[in-house]
Design an enzyme around this catalytic site. Sequence first.
Site, short mmCIF file in Angstrom:
data_model
loop_
_atom_site.label_atom_id
_atom_site.label_comp_id
_atom_site.label_asym_id
_atom_site.label_seq_id
_atom_site.Cartn_x
_atom_site.Cartn_y
_atom_site.Cartn_z
N LYS A 1 3.58 8.99 8.43
CA LYS A 1 2.61 8.80 9.52
C LYS A 1 3.09 9.31 10.89
O LYS A 1 2.56 10.26 11.41
CB LYS A 1 2.20 7.34 9.61
CG LYS A 1 1.27 6.93 8.46
CD LYS A 1 0.61 5.60 8.70
CE LYS A 1 -0.58 5.38 7.79
NZ LYS A 1 -0.23 4.87 6.45
N ASP B 1 9.32 2.18 1.21
CA ASP B 1 8.21 2.96 1.75
C ASP B 1 8.11 2.66 3.25
O ASP B 1 7.62 1.61 3.65
CB ASP B 1 6.91 2.59 1.02
CG ASP B 1 5.71 3.38 1.56
OD1 ASP B 1 5.79 3.96 2.65
OD2 ASP B 1 4.67 3.40 0.85
N PHE C 1 0.86 -1.19 0.00
CA PHE C 1 0.00 0.00 0.00
C PHE C 1 0.89 1.23 0.00
O PHE C 1 1.79 1.35 0.82
CB PHE C 1 -0.92 0.02 1.23
CG PHE C 1 -1.81 1.23 1.25
CD1 PHE C 1 -2.98 1.25 0.51
CD2 PHE C 1 -1.47 2.37 1.98
CE1 PHE C 1 -3.80 2.39 0.50
CE2 PHE C 1 -2.27 3.49 1.97
CZ PHE C 1 -3.44 3.50 1.23
C1 LIG Z 1 -0.55 5.15 5.12
C2 LIG Z 1 0.44 4.77 4.11
C3 LIG Z 1 0.64 5.54 2.95
C4 LIG Z 1 -0.23 6.74 2.62
O1 LIG Z 1 -0.09 7.76 3.54
P1 LIG Z 1 -1.21 8.93 3.58
O2 LIG Z 1 -0.64 9.92 4.57
O3 LIG Z 1 -2.48 8.30 4.03
O4 LIG Z 1 -1.31 9.49 2.22
C5 LIG Z 1 1.66 5.16 2.09
N1 LIG Z 1 2.41 4.07 2.34
C6 LIG Z 1 2.26 3.32 3.43
C7 LIG Z 1 3.16 2.16 3.67
C8 LIG Z 1 1.26 3.62 4.35
O5 LIG Z 1 1.07 2.85 5.42
#
Ligand SMILES: *Cc1c(COP(=O)(O)O)cnc(C)c1O
Length: 394
Positions: free
Chosen positions: A250, A217, A132
């Site tokens: 986050k 990520d 994600f």
């Molecule tokens: C939550 C998340 C995102 C997206 O972040 P947002 O601030 O909601 O746009 C991207 N990558 C990972 C791994 C995430 O957990």
Amino acid sequence: MQERYAARYARSLMNTFGPPRLTLVRGEGAHVWDADGTEYVDLLGGIAVNALGHAHPALVRAVTTQLQTLGHVSNFFATEPQIGLAEKLLALLDAGPGKVFFTNSGTEANEAAFKLTRRTGRTHVVAAEGGFHGRTMGALALTSKAAYREPFEPLPGDVTFVPYGDEQALADAVTDQTAAVLLEPLQGEAGVEVPPAGYLASARRIADEHGALLWLDEVQTGMGRTGAWFAHHLDSLGAGVRPDVVTVAKGLAGGFPIGACLAVGAAGDLLQPGNHGTTFGGNPVACSAALAVIGTIEAEGLLERARVVGQQLREGLAADPRVTDVRGEGLLIGLDLAGERAAEVFAAALEAGFIVNNPTPTRIRLAPPLVLTEEDAAAFLDAWPTILTQGGVS
Ligand SMILES: *Cc1c(COP(=O)(O)O)cnc(C)c1O
């Protein structure tokens, strides 16, 4: 009270998230209160965001002081918090010289990184099934879940998805036309999926063999969540692996909106004037908030706390035979239930005064504030067998 808020919400907010479970009005530490005055232990932390819990004095002070001093300038100008935070993040990443681009969210950090990969002159990206990366069109193109992607196609193309944790599949997919390999060190939204030891090191080697960038990520896993500043620093996941690009967001400012794209070495010079921009990204208030969060994690020993309390929780949760697997690192914890009862377990936990998360029908995820006390963790573990019973898990 709750019913009235629910009705107003339904009339005035787009229905993108489904109906909200509660209307919350106040928080302190790892506790929150709803509009009827009911107290909950927050074991989700705004989805791995509220690293210092709610209303931490250091965060309140940093935001208040910065707003009183200098709240916003355009990116025609620099500010001390912006420069200081970039330096601090690169020092914590510990991968040598690099450059940072600040954003307001995780998906935007990934957009910046995605655009950066295009500046290699290649367009192909290899990403993982179950991964994600966010909801904007670029990040969505890199996110494997068909239900999220398909209503919005066509999306930016040239993306190959491979099974997560499968080294051979990665080796087969990456070519000399590949701009980047994009992976989460452990997959958060998938319900905390942990790859085999050595997977990230293999990804590094495969990317190197083809001159591709390795992009991690760490939007969910970074900034102390797993008991290390970055999950790929953990021995169990990727110690010694040096990524080219790392995205975070986050937990970075503990609830103040911010994201960052960190690029190591030459990758830091791929984006040049005119290639990318943002009005709010790098805002001094958000950067001061992030510096306060990082400083507090250091001062209060919260990496260590995440490891210790995380271990306590994992052991306690696994003790019930109705839990078939417990995974994760630090305070990012996923578990599998015997049967598709995650929604019912979520509801039973809420009823018992605990906020958890059900990312899939069989999985529960916990991502509590790093300040969660042993007492709160113990109270949850005491209630856990009853929560499972109430949730109909057998
Ligand atoms: C939550 C998340 C995102 C997206 O972040 P947002 O601030 O909601 O746009 C991207 N990558 C990972 C791994 C995430 O957990």
